[in-house]
Design an enzyme around this catalytic site. Structure first.
Site, PDB file in Angstrom:
ATOM      1  N   ASP A  75       0.858  -1.186   0.000  1.00  0.00           N
ATOM      2  CA  ASP A  75       0.000   0.000   0.000  1.00  0.00           C
ATOM      3  C   ASP A  75       0.889   1.230   0.000  1.00  0.00           C
ATOM      4  O   ASP A  75       2.122   1.121  -0.045  1.00  0.00           O
ATOM      5  CB  ASP A  75      -0.966  -0.023   1.200  1.00  0.00           C
ATOM      6  N   HIS A 117      -2.863   3.111  -4.545  1.00  0.00           N
ATOM      7  CA  HIS A 117      -2.281   2.565  -3.311  1.00  0.00           C
ATOM      8  C   HIS A 117      -0.836   2.098  -3.520  1.00  0.00           C
ATOM      9  O   HIS A 117      -0.444   1.040  -3.041  1.00  0.00           O
ATOM     10  CB  HIS A 117      -3.143   1.407  -2.781  1.00  0.00           C
ATOM     11  N   GLU A 177      -9.755   2.557  -5.458  1.00  0.00           N
ATOM     12  CA  GLU A 177      -9.390   3.910  -5.069  1.00  0.00           C
ATOM     13  C   GLU A 177      -8.173   4.438  -5.822  1.00  0.00           C
ATOM     14  O   GLU A 177      -7.152   4.774  -5.228  1.00  0.00           O
ATOM     15  CB  GLU A 177      -9.134   3.954  -3.554  1.00  0.00           C
TER      16      GLU A 177
HETATM   17  C1  ACM Z   1     -10.858  -0.768   0.270  1.00  0.00           C
HETATM   18  O1  ACM Z   1     -11.333  -0.736   1.402  1.00  0.00           O
HETATM   19  N1  ACM Z   1     -10.330   0.311  -0.274  1.00  0.00           N
HETATM   20  C2  ACM Z   1     -10.862  -1.982  -0.497  1.00  0.00           C
END
Ligand code: ACM
Length: 527
Positions: A157, A228, A301
């Site tokens: 991440d 991420h 995201e």
């Molecule tokens: C997530 O909670 N962004 C998968």
């Protein structure tokens, strides 16, 4: 009665359960459990019986025959052995005898049992806060005790890269640690000024995967792309959108939220990550356990602002004839979908990967509620239901000031017990695409294993029952009965050393006074 004469007889295919029983019950009950004859009334017999369904088991305890566990497959035998341990009482969950010489009996009975869902998962976010290897092995044991069979390991991440990749050593040299950490929600003014880091060596990963396989648990690795990814960009700045920002100035991220610094959609990035995935496939072989063919590529995201401003990204959109940045993300995901499929593997990603179309074999983790999962199932894709409104266990489990760093919705033990993974909108055929369900433990505000335990338990016990048992509709579920059974289960969790949230609220040392959370009140925001 379990005593010195109790012996194990293990039929073909049951060796993993034989070893597990001896290694767990032996020390806890101070018994040798040697191999013994099949026909003794002192025997615990383990056998695969393919008239039973996969993962189903039949556990029979009688005076004449001793104990017999039949499983539809080796995993079924193992789940039957977990039930045997439960029946022996909380002492069977310790690592050494607390009442030396005490002998344990089990009431004569027959238990017939089978799982409702094939995928019964737990996500551990070892990226935001690293969980050292011993903690992961411990969680595999806790999962096995709850008959959960998929560990989704969120390995990368913005805030950390946790898996050694030999051909790209800076991913861990640079990407596995950050110099400081936001303490609490991103709006908190507090910092923990200690460096934070850690990663699993390739041998650590092999050990985790093998330990899981011995427990009939698949480990699904997640390498999150194209968002991420700031930890990877901090290690290799050429992976970022170098024509938009100075990526050489990016550190491993020290705070929380959705990060604008995403991967560049270039050939350099694709080749780099193919190299990463080549090593990942070697470390997570497709034959180790039921869902071991799956590789999670994240896909959630990914803000598109840098791609909008990047001449290179815009040139790629034009060259590929795409309608815009959303299609560019679909192209990026599609590249790895085909790449994995060509190697006999299956891609799984967060529900954003549906936007723009998916290859037939790909599966979806439905996290933004049920909608993504419904759309995926209707399009013929397999789905793992893990809606954030229900089974994100980092969310607080009670209202009130005492909950440590409270974030998200109040989701009590009862709420989780009443969670239904299959939404009523699906037809029976569509519902057949729901592989199962998963509880997700994100760790932005969970800095150590005690905090992970607190958020995860006791709710994981309720989740495990939802994942395994054919329960009635949510409204009809007998929560009072579950609570009564939890009384016995808390004693097992105590014996296992789990720092769960007590029913009456946190113990003083489980509180985090003064650290800002982000409670969400009322209905979920419409995303
Ligand atoms: C997530 O909670 N962004 C998968």
């Amino acid at each position: 009665m379990f005593d010195e004469r109790t012996a194990l007889w293990a039929g073909p295919g049951t060796g993993s359960t034989e070893r597990w029983l001896r290694s767990v019950l032996g020390p806890a009950l101070d018994l040798p459990l040697p191999p013994g004859p099949e026909d003794s009334p002192q025997a615990v017999r383990l056998r695969v019986d393919d008239t039973l369904e996969p993962e189903a088991y039949r556990l029979a305890v009688s005076a004449t025959w001793g104990v017999e566990i039949r499983g539809g497959d080796p995993a079924g035998v193992f789940w039957g052995a977990q039930t045997l341990r439960q029946l022996l009482g909380p002492e069977a969950f310790r690592r050494a005898p607390v009442r030396p010489g005490m002998r344990y009996g089990i009431p004569h009975q027959t238990v017939e049992d089978a799982p409702r869902f094939r995928w019964r998962g737990l996500l551990l976010d070892v990226a935001r806060h690293f969980m050292p290897k011993d903690g992961v092995l411990r969680y595999l044991d806790l999962m096995a005790a709850h008959k959960l069979n998929v560990l989704h390991l969120h390995l990368t991440d913005d805030q950390g890269w946790r898996i050694e990749i030999k051909r790209h050593p800076k991913l861990t040299e640079t990407g596995s640690w950050r110099s400081r950490t936001r303490l609490g929600h991103r709006a908190s003014p507090l910092w923990d000024e200690r460096p934070h880091g850690g990663f699993y060596t390739q041998d650590d990963i092999r050990e985790i995967v093998a330990y899981a396989a011995q427990r009939h648990i698949s480990v699904v690795p997640e390498i999150d792309v194209p968002g991420h990814s700031q930890a990877a960009i901090a290690a290799y700045p050429e992976l970022g959108n170098t024509d938009v920002i100075d990526t050489t100035a990016l550190p491993v991220w020290d705070t929380w939220g959705i990060n604008p610094n995403v991967l560049a959609p270039t050939d350099t990035t694709l080749r780099f990550y193919e190299g990463v995935f080549e090593e990942v496939l070697e470390l997570f072989p497709a034959d180790a356990a039921a869902f071991s063919a799956f590789v999670h590529i994240g896909g959630d995201e990914c803000p598109k602002d840098q791609w909008r401003r990047s001449p290179a990204a815009q040139a790629r959109i034009k060259e590929l004839g795409l309608a815009g940045e959303d299609e560019l993300q679909a192209w990026f995901v599609g590249h790895f979908d085909r790449w994995l499929a060509a190697r006999g593997r299956r891609l799984i990603g967060w529900d954003e990967i549906l936007e723009g179309g998916l290859a037939p074999g790909a599966a979806v983790s439905s996290w933004r509620g049920y909608a993504g999962g419904i759309a995926a199932a209707r399009a013929g894709h397999d789905v793992v239901m893990c809606p954030e409104q229900q089974v994100y266990l980092d969310h607080r489990q009670a209202a009130g000031e005492d909950e440590p760093v409270p974030i998200g919705y109040v989701r009590t033990l009862e709420d989780v017990y009443r969670f239904e993974p299959v939404p009523p909108q699906l037809t029976a055929e569509e519902a057949g695409h729901v592989l199962g369900t998963q509880a997700n433990v994100w760790t932005e505000v969970l800095e150590d294993h005690a905090r992970v335990d607190y958020q995860t338990f006791p709710r994981l016990a309720a989740f495990a029952e939802v994942a395994w048992s054919a329960l009635p509709t949510p409204a009809e579920r007998d929560f009072a009965d579950f609570e009564r059974r939890m009384t016995a289960h808390y004693a097992r969790l105590d014996a296992l050393g789990v720092a769960y949230r007590p029913p009456g609220g946190p113990k003083p040392w489980q509180r985090r006074p003064g650290i800002l959370g982000r409670p969400i009140d009322g209905a979920p925001p419409n995303r």
